[in-house]
Design a protein around this motif. Sequence first.
Motif, PDB file in Angstrom:
ATOM      1  N   VAL A   1       0.836  -1.208   0.000  1.00  0.00           N
ATOM      2  CA  VAL A   1       0.000   0.000   0.000  1.00  0.00           C
ATOM      3  C   VAL A   1       0.863   1.248   0.000  1.00  0.00           C
ATOM      4  O   VAL A   1       0.620   2.196  -0.769  1.00  0.00           O
ATOM      5  N   THR A   2       1.890   1.268   0.853  1.00  0.00           N
ATOM      6  CA  THR A   2       2.737   2.457   0.944  1.00  0.00           C
ATOM      7  C   THR A   2       3.539   2.671  -0.344  1.00  0.00           C
ATOM      8  O   THR A   2       3.816   3.810  -0.727  1.00  0.00           O
ATOM      9  N   ALA A   3       3.914   1.582  -1.011  1.00  0.00           N
ATOM     10  CA  ALA A   3       4.642   1.719  -2.279  1.00  0.00           C
ATOM     11  C   ALA A   3       3.751   2.340  -3.343  1.00  0.00           C
ATOM     12  O   ALA A   3       4.193   3.216  -4.103  1.00  0.00           O
ATOM     13  N   TRP A   4       2.504   1.907  -3.418  1.00  0.00           N
ATOM     14  CA  TRP A   4       1.575   2.488  -4.398  1.00  0.00           C
ATOM     15  C   TRP A   4       1.310   3.955  -4.088  1.00  0.00           C
ATOM     16  O   TRP A   4       1.225   4.771  -4.999  1.00  0.00           O
ATOM     17  N   LEU A   5       1.190   4.294  -2.810  1.00  0.00           N
ATOM     18  CA  LEU A   5       1.003   5.694  -2.435  1.00  0.00           C
ATOM     19  C   LEU A   5       2.247   6.507  -2.786  1.00  0.00           C
ATOM     20  O   LEU A   5       2.143   7.645  -3.264  1.00  0.00           O
ATOM     21  N   ALA A   6       3.419   5.918  -2.564  1.00  0.00           N
ATOM     22  CA  ALA A   6       4.668   6.623  -2.863  1.00  0.00           C
ATOM     23  C   ALA A   6       4.801   6.924  -4.345  1.00  0.00           C
ATOM     24  O   ALA A   6       5.136   8.044  -4.737  1.00  0.00           O
ATOM     25  N   VAL A   7       4.527   5.927  -5.189  1.00  0.00           N
ATOM     26  CA  VAL A   7       4.692   6.171  -6.623  1.00  0.00           C
ATOM     27  C   VAL A   7       3.623   7.135  -7.140  1.00  0.00           C
ATOM     28  O   VAL A   7       3.889   7.955  -8.030  1.00  0.00           O
ATOM     29  N   PHE A   8       2.429   7.088  -6.568  1.00  0.00           N
ATOM     30  CA  PHE A   8       1.402   8.068  -6.938  1.00  0.00           C
ATOM     31  C   PHE A   8       1.877   9.477  -6.574  1.00  0.00           C
ATOM     32  O   PHE A   8       1.731  10.423  -7.362  1.00  0.00           O
ATOM     33  N   SER A   9       2.462   9.613  -5.377  1.00  0.00           N
ATOM     34  CA  SER A   9       2.958  10.923  -4.938  1.00  0.00           C
ATOM     35  C   SER A   9       4.110  11.394  -5.810  1.00  0.00           C
ATOM     36  O   SER A   9       4.253  12.600  -6.073  1.00  0.00           O
ATOM     37  N   MET A  10       4.955  10.453  -6.255  1.00  0.00           N
ATOM     38  CA  MET A  10       6.047  10.817  -7.164  1.00  0.00           C
ATOM     39  C   MET A  10       5.492  11.384  -8.468  1.00  0.00           C
ATOM     40  O   MET A  10       6.003  12.379  -8.991  1.00  0.00           O
ATOM     41  N   TRP A  11       4.459  10.734  -8.988  1.00  0.00           N
ATOM     42  CA  TRP A  11       3.818  11.241 -10.202  1.00  0.00           C
ATOM     43  C   TRP A  11       3.270  12.645  -9.983  1.00  0.00           C
ATOM     44  O   TRP A  11       3.462  13.534 -10.817  1.00  0.00           O
ATOM     45  N   VAL A  12       2.617  12.865  -8.844  1.00  0.00           N
ATOM     46  CA  VAL A  12       2.041  14.180  -8.553  1.00  0.00           C
ATOM     47  C   VAL A  12       3.136  15.232  -8.429  1.00  0.00           C
ATOM     48  O   VAL A  12       3.077  16.311  -9.035  1.00  0.00           O
ATOM     49  N   GLY A  13       4.161  14.936  -7.612  1.00  0.00           N
ATOM     50  CA  GLY A  13       5.253  15.889  -7.413  1.00  0.00           C
ATOM     51  C   GLY A  13       5.962  16.231  -8.705  1.00  0.00           C
ATOM     52  O   GLY A  13       6.277  17.400  -8.971  1.00  0.00           O
ATOM     53  N   ALA A  14       6.219  15.211  -9.531  1.00  0.00           N
ATOM     54  CA  ALA A  14       6.902  15.432 -10.806  1.00  0.00           C
ATOM     55  C   ALA A  14       6.035  16.222 -11.772  1.00  0.00           C
ATOM     56  O   ALA A  14       6.515  17.136 -12.455  1.00  0.00           O
ATOM     57  N   THR A  15       4.758  15.882 -11.840  1.00  0.00           N
ATOM     58  CA  THR A  15       3.855  16.564 -12.775  1.00  0.00           C
ATOM     59  C   THR A  15       3.709  18.037 -12.434  1.00  0.00           C
ATOM     60  O   THR A  15       3.795  18.908 -13.311  1.00  0.00           O
ATOM     61  N   VAL A  16       3.497  18.333 -11.153  1.00  0.00           N
ATOM     62  CA  VAL A  16       3.354  19.728 -10.724  1.00  0.00           C
ATOM     63  C   VAL A  16       4.626  20.517 -11.009  1.00  0.00           C
ATOM     64  O   VAL A  16       4.584  21.659 -11.493  1.00  0.00           O
ATOM     65  N   THR A  17       5.770  19.917 -10.726  1.00  0.00           N
ATOM     66  CA  THR A  17       7.047  20.595 -10.957  1.00  0.00           C
ATOM     67  C   THR A  17       7.287  20.838 -12.440  1.00  0.00           C
ATOM     68  O   THR A  17       7.739  21.913 -12.841  1.00  0.00           O
ATOM     69  N   LYS A  18       6.991  19.835 -13.259  1.00  0.00           N
ATOM     70  CA  LYS A  18       7.150  19.980 -14.709  1.00  0.00           C
ATOM     71  C   LYS A  18       6.269  21.099 -15.245  1.00  0.00           C
ATOM     72  O   LYS A  18       6.712  21.928 -16.059  1.00  0.00           O
TER      73      LYS A  18
END
Length: 347
Positions: free
Chosen positions: A323-340
Motif C-alpha cells: 500500500v505504501t509503495a503504491w502511495l509513494a509512486v502516486f505521490s512521485m507522479w504528482v510531485g513530478a507533474t506539478v514541478t514539470k
Amino acid sequence: METLIDQFGEPTLLLVIGLVTGLVFGANAYNSRFCLRAATAEVASGVAGPRFAIWLIVFLSALFAVQTSIWVGLLDVTEARQLASVGSLSGALIGGLLFGVGMILARGCASRLLVLSASGNLRAIVTGLVLTLTAQAALRGVLSPARETLFGLWTMPGGSQRELSTVLSMPRGVVVIVAIAGLFAALIFAKRQNLRNREIISAFLVGSAIWMGWFFTYLLAQSSFEVVTMQSVTFTGPSTDTLMSLINTVSPVQNFGTGLVPGVFLGALAVAVLKGEARIQRFEPNTPMERYLLGGVFMGFGAMLAGGCAVGAGVTGGAILSVTAWLAVFSMWVGATVTKVALGSRA
C-alpha cells in the motif's frame, strides 16, 4: 540451492544474484530508456507518448510476473520489508512528493542516474553522489531525526493489511487477470507509439529483473539456515551501502545491493559501448549544476522517507502490492507533474 549454499555461502550467492539481476536491469533499462521522470514529463506536457508506454510495460510486466508466481505458489512475499514491517503513509506521501520534485530538477530518477553514469554522463555521476550522501544522512546522519519525525506522523502496521489486495478484498487470481489485461493494453499502446520491438522486449526484461530479485532471494531465504532478507531492485539503500562499504572497509560487504549497483552500471556500460553512445557529458550553461544538486538532495531524502526510489517503491514495492509503495509512486507522479508544469520548458 542447498549445494550452492554449502559451496559458496549466502553472502556470495546474494552478491551473484544481485550482480546478475543488475546486469539484466542495467542493459535493458539503457536500451529501452526506461525512466519515470521521462514518463511523467510526457504526461505533464499533455502527451502520453513512448516513454509512458515503456514505464507501463515495465510496471505491469513486473506486477504480472510477481503476482503470478505468488498465485501458483512459487513465491511468498509476506516476509518482505515492504509488507511485514511498519509502514508510513506520511512518509510515502511526503517522501514521494519530494522525490518527484527532485527527479524533474535532476532530469532523472535514481536508477536513471546510475544508468546514465555508465555512459559517461558526469552530471548523472555528481547528482547520484549527492543523492547517495543525502540518503545516508537521512538514514543515519544529521537528517535522520527529520526523517523519523515525518515517518511517524501517520503509520500503519505490517502484515496482510499493508497489502493492497487485502485492502481491496481482491483475490490473487483477479489481480493476475487485471495485470494481464493492463499489460495487453500497454502493448497495444506501445505499438501505436511506434516503439521498436527491441525497446518493448527490453522493457519486459526490466520488469523481469524485478521478478528475478524477489524470486531468487526468496529461494535462497527458504534454503538457508541463516536469516536471509528477500529483496529486489532498489537503488537508494544499495547505493549508500555500496559507497560506505567502499569507503570504510578494505573488503566490500557481500550482499544483494553491493552486487546490484555494479551490475546495473556494467550492464548499461556494455550497451552504451555497443551502441557507440558512451561519451563524456559535462555540465553546460543550459544544465546548471545547482539545479541538479538540489534535485539530488530532494531525491535522497525523499527516497529514504518514502521507503524507496522510483524503482524500489514504484515498481519493486508496487509489484508485491504494498500500500505504501503504491502511495509513494502516486505521490512521485504528482510531485513530478506539478514541478514539470511549473517549470515549463525549463524542466
